[in-house]
Design an enzyme around this catalytic site. Structure first.
Site, PDB file in Angstrom:
ATOM      1  N   LYS A  22      10.524   0.089  15.876  1.00 58.03           N
ATOM      2  CA  LYS A  22       9.304  -0.490  15.279  1.00 58.03           C
ATOM      3  C   LYS A  22       9.233  -0.202  13.789  1.00 58.03           C
ATOM      4  O   LYS A  22       9.012  -1.102  12.979  1.00 58.03           O
ATOM      5  CB  LYS A  22       8.064   0.112  15.971  1.00 58.03           C
ATOM      6  N   ASN A  23       9.403   1.071  13.430  1.00 53.85           N
ATOM      7  CA  ASN A  23       9.180   1.428  12.024  1.00 53.85           C
ATOM      8  C   ASN A  23      10.316   0.984  11.106  1.00 53.85           C
ATOM      9  O   ASN A  23      10.174   1.019   9.884  1.00 53.85           O
ATOM     10  CB  ASN A  23       8.909   2.932  11.892  1.00 53.85           C
ATOM     11  N   CYS A 116      -3.224   3.536  13.327  1.00 56.83           N
ATOM     12  CA  CYS A 116      -3.650   4.560  14.277  1.00 56.83           C
ATOM     13  C   CYS A 116      -4.609   5.558  13.629  1.00 56.83           C
ATOM     14  O   CYS A 116      -4.472   5.865  12.445  1.00 56.83           O
ATOM     15  CB  CYS A 116      -2.430   5.305  14.815  1.00 56.83           C
ATOM     16  N   ARG A 121      -5.149   8.470   5.916  1.00 61.65           N
ATOM     17  CA  ARG A 121      -4.134   7.480   5.589  1.00 61.65           C
ATOM     18  C   ARG A 121      -4.498   6.591   4.393  1.00 61.65           C
ATOM     19  O   ARG A 121      -4.553   5.357   4.503  1.00 61.65           O
ATOM     20  CB  ARG A 121      -3.790   6.636   6.814  1.00 61.65           C
ATOM     21  N   ASP A 305       5.761  11.868  14.764  1.00 64.24           N
ATOM     22  CA  ASP A 305       5.555  10.855  15.807  1.00 64.24           C
ATOM     23  C   ASP A 305       5.978  11.346  17.201  1.00 64.24           C
ATOM     24  O   ASP A 305       5.687  10.683  18.193  1.00 64.24           O
ATOM     25  CB  ASP A 305       6.327   9.565  15.466  1.00 64.24           C
ATOM     26  N   ARG A 397       1.527  -1.194  21.178  1.00 62.86           N
ATOM     27  CA  ARG A 397       1.824  -1.409  19.754  1.00 62.86           C
ATOM     28  C   ARG A 397       3.261  -1.014  19.422  1.00 62.86           C
ATOM     29  O   ARG A 397       3.839  -1.530  18.470  1.00 62.86           O
ATOM     30  CB  ARG A 397       0.895  -0.557  18.887  1.00 62.86           C
TER      31      ARG A 397
HETATM   32  C1  EPZ Z   1       4.998   6.007   8.555  1.00 64.72           C
HETATM   33  O1  EPZ Z   1       3.632   5.928   8.241  1.00 64.72           O
HETATM   34  C2  EPZ Z   1       5.135   5.591   9.995  1.00 64.72           C
HETATM   35  N1  EPZ Z   1       4.646   4.234  10.140  1.00 64.72           N
HETATM   36  C3  EPZ Z   1       4.349   6.538  10.883  1.00 64.72           C
HETATM   37  O2  EPZ Z   1       4.559   6.162  12.228  1.00 64.72           O
HETATM   38  C4  EPZ Z   1       4.856   7.960  10.677  1.00 64.72           C
HETATM   39  O3  EPZ Z   1       4.048   8.846  11.411  1.00 64.72           O
HETATM   40  C5  EPZ Z   1       4.787   8.324   9.193  1.00 64.72           C
HETATM   41  O4  EPZ Z   1       5.495   7.337   8.400  1.00 64.72           O
HETATM   42  C6  EPZ Z   1       5.388   9.687   8.888  1.00 64.72           C
HETATM   43  O5  EPZ Z   1       6.708   9.739   9.316  1.00 64.72           O
HETATM   44  C7  EPZ Z   1       5.432   3.216   9.866  1.00 64.72           C
HETATM   45  O6  EPZ Z   1       6.569   3.357   9.461  1.00 64.72           O
HETATM   46  C8  EPZ Z   1       4.894   1.853  10.103  1.00 64.72           C
HETATM   47  P1  EPZ Z   1       3.378   8.305   5.107  1.00 64.72           P
HETATM   48  P2  EPZ Z   1       3.126   5.981   6.736  1.00 64.72           P
HETATM   49  O7  EPZ Z   1       3.018   7.431   3.988  1.00 64.72           O
HETATM   50  O8  EPZ Z   1       4.133   5.314   5.884  1.00 64.72           O
HETATM   51  C9  EPZ Z   1      -0.367  10.551   3.133  1.00 64.72           C
HETATM   52  C10 EPZ Z   1       3.899   5.604  14.409  1.00 64.72           C
HETATM   53  O9  EPZ Z   1       3.295   6.203  15.311  1.00 64.72           O
HETATM   54  N2  EPZ Z   1      -0.437   9.423   2.177  1.00 64.72           N
HETATM   55  O10 EPZ Z   1       4.736   8.927   5.104  1.00 64.72           O
HETATM   56  O11 EPZ Z   1       1.752   5.491   6.737  1.00 64.72           O
HETATM   57  C11 EPZ Z   1      -0.697  10.148   4.557  1.00 64.72           C
HETATM   58  O12 EPZ Z   1      -2.099  10.125   4.777  1.00 64.72           O
HETATM   59  C12 EPZ Z   1       3.434   5.690  12.992  1.00 64.72           C
HETATM   60  O13 EPZ Z   1       4.881   4.873  14.628  1.00 64.72           O
HETATM   61  C13 EPZ Z   1      -1.342   9.479   1.119  1.00 64.72           C
HETATM   62  O14 EPZ Z   1      -2.113  10.441   0.975  1.00 64.72           O
HETATM   63  O15 EPZ Z   1       3.161   7.541   6.489  1.00 64.72           O
HETATM   64  C14 EPZ Z   1       0.041  11.221   5.347  1.00 64.72           C
HETATM   65  O16 EPZ Z   1      -0.738  12.388   5.402  1.00 64.72           O
HETATM   66  C15 EPZ Z   1       2.157   6.400  12.857  1.00 64.72           C
HETATM   67  N3  EPZ Z   1      -1.372   8.436   0.240  1.00 64.72           N
HETATM   68  C16 EPZ Z   1       1.286  11.485   4.505  1.00 64.72           C
HETATM   69  O17 EPZ Z   1       0.984  10.985   3.206  1.00 64.72           O
HETATM   70  C17 EPZ Z   1      -0.542   7.346   0.356  1.00 64.72           C
HETATM   71  O18 EPZ Z   1      -0.632   6.426  -0.488  1.00 64.72           O
HETATM   72  C18 EPZ Z   1       2.555  10.800   4.992  1.00 64.72           C
HETATM   73  O19 EPZ Z   1       2.277   9.429   5.243  1.00 64.72           O
HETATM   74  C19 EPZ Z   1       0.377   7.316   1.411  1.00 64.72           C
HETATM   75  C20 EPZ Z   1       0.419   8.366   2.320  1.00 64.72           C
END
Ligand code: EPZ
Length: 423
Positions: A22-23, A116, A121, A305, A397
């Site tokens: 998915k990701n 989610c 986020r 995850d 999802r």
């Molecule tokens: C990706 O989410 C994945 N989703 C998530 O999988 C996964 O848990 C996550 O990466 C971490 O590995 C997809 O690829 C579609 P991040 P993403 O930006 O990109 C903070 C699943 O279950 N942050 O690496 O949204 C954020 O809040 C999903 O398949 C900011 O503060 O994750 C988090 O605490 C859920 N500002 C941390 O960074 C931003 O602009 C890491 O988030 C962006 C992120």
């Protein structure tokens, strides 16, 4: 109400073929917007996040044909800049279209993405990075308008690792004028897959899979065929299911090289794992041992995850253990649900302490998000008696058919729908 019903408590035995990731596929679909011509994407998981993404892309005038798990995407006609709000707000990955669409049309108006309920986020890193590349962004209460007269390469130093921000900046950079450097980039395998897809299409990217990415902007990309790699999180979920229920299963096409941290945690808990070109053989005999501390980290560390699925497995291991979440601030929502099944878990901010019990007992449960929901299915498969897990749609999802996969290893489970009065 959509649900999954399970009669659990038996050891697992058999084979599951692991679906496409998915990701990985979601940013790759966004990347097709950068290409004039028909891209063929194989091994696409047919999950609801993909359906939402395709709907968004169609609303932007992409033509999409589906043949089983293969999609043919033609983004030659992309013109739109307004995305349908209902698909944007159900899914975090809608933000992935931003970088690509700005490169393509220079103009995007959208609601803030959903996804989610595992933490706040925000998308500040995405927007800051795009501003640095020449995008003017006006934020409103529920969304924003973004506009650029042309994207320019820039140097980004991410203050912390973000998978989504890295992907968005790569998508914005491949057709930008000049070079873009992303320091402290995410190293997740899904970034590598996106870069491989783009490189195949003619993008110039160095350092894919490392913490420093350099993207040299090119004039145009060309159409390609690409096969989506197997989903390491789905494979890790079934690894946790085998830990929780015991038995011996083979995960066909499991991407073992991307799963070292999860395999290490499972081995520490007493699983015997044999990897091969074809996949992963897992054997769990006797009672599992509790890992003393398991902590989520960015790749190549233990993935957030898989935290919930491993928590489910820890509830029945021998001894006491601690699980710590370092990526998302609200990822222990399943704890009260597991406690309904008899689990002994205490929460302390971003940690839980688990005291293993011999066996979980089936219960009526509610999924609140994707991975937590899948973890309840893992727990239900191991629990004695009947479990019902409401809100199956969260699990759908990311899992094509979790019930069929588990039936393939002997779990008695099926999709079902209950009316409100049956609850
Ligand atoms: C990706 O989410 C994945 N989703 C998530 O999988 C996964 O848990 C996550 O990466 C971490 O590995 C997809 O690829 C579609 P991040 P993403 O930006 O990109 C903070 C699943 O279950 N942050 O690496 O949204 C954020 O809040 C999903 O398949 C900011 O503060 O994750 C988090 O605490 C859920 N500002 C941390 O960074 C931003 O602009 C890491 O988030 C962006 C992120």
């Amino acid at each position: 109400m959509d649900a999954i019903q399970i009669y659990g408590g038996n050891c697992l035995e058999g084979q599951i073929r692991i679906q496409g990731s998915k990701n990985a596929v979601l940013p790759i679909l966004a990347a097709t917007l950068l290409i004039n011509g028909v891209c063929e994407i194989e091994n696409v998981p047919m999950i609801s996040d993909v359906y939402h993404m395709l709907r968004l892309m169609e609303s932007l005038c992409c033509t999409i044909e589906r043949d089983g798990h293969t999609l043919r995407v033609d983004a030659s006609g992309v013109s739109g800049c307004d995305m349908p709000s209902d698909s944007v707000v159900v899914m975090r990955s809608s933000i992935m279209l931003l970088g690509a669409l700005l490169a393509r049309t220079g103009n995007v108006s959208m609601r803030y993405p959903g996804g989610c309920v595992i933490g706040r986020r925000p998308i500040d890193l995405h927007l800051q990075g795009l501003r640095r590349m020449g995008v003017v962004i006006n934020e409103r209460e529920d969304g924003f308008d973004a506009e650029t007269a042309g994207l320019n390469g820039a140097v980004h130093r991410l203050p912390f690792v973000s998978v989504g921000a890295t992907e968005n900046l790569v998508l914005a950079a491949v057709l930008a004028k000049g070079d873009t450097v992303i320091e402290n980039a995410a190293k997740e395998p899904e970034i590598l897959a996106l870069c491989e897809f783009l490189q195949k299409a003619g993008a110039k990217i160095q350092g894919a899979g490392t913490g420093r990415l350099i993207v040299r902007g090119v004039e145009r990309l060309h159409a390609v065929s690409y096969r989506v790699p197997a989903d390491r999180i789905v494979a890790g979920t079934y690894l946790a299911a085998c830990l929780c229920s015991g038995g011996e299963i083979f995960l066909k096409e499991a991407p073992c090289s991307q799963m070292k941290a999860a395999m290490m945690a499972a081995s520490d808990m007493g699983a015997r794992i044999r990897e091969s070109e074809e996949g992963m053989l897992i054997t769990c005999k006797g009672r599992r041992k509790m890992p003393s501390v398991l902590k989520t980290e960015t790749y190549p560390g233990f993935p957030t995850d898989l935290q919930s699925a491993f928590l489910a497995a820890m509830t029945v291991a021998e001894g006491d253990g601690v699980l710590e979440e370092t990526i998302f601030e609200n990822r222990f929502r399943i704890v009260p649900q597991l406690c309904k099944m008899g689990a002994r878990i205490c929460c302390f901010e971003n940690r839980v302490c688990v005291t293993g019990i011999g066996r979980l007992t089936g219960a009526v449960l509610e999924a609140e998000e994707l991975r937590g929901g899948a973890a309840l299915v893992v727990a239900g498969s191991a629990a004695e008696g009947r479990s019902i897990i409401y809100n199956r749609h969260f699990i759908e999802r990311g899992y094509e058919d979790i019930c069929q996969d588990l039936r393939d290893v002997g779990v008695r489970c099926r999709k079902t729908d209950f009316s409100e009065k049956d609850r």
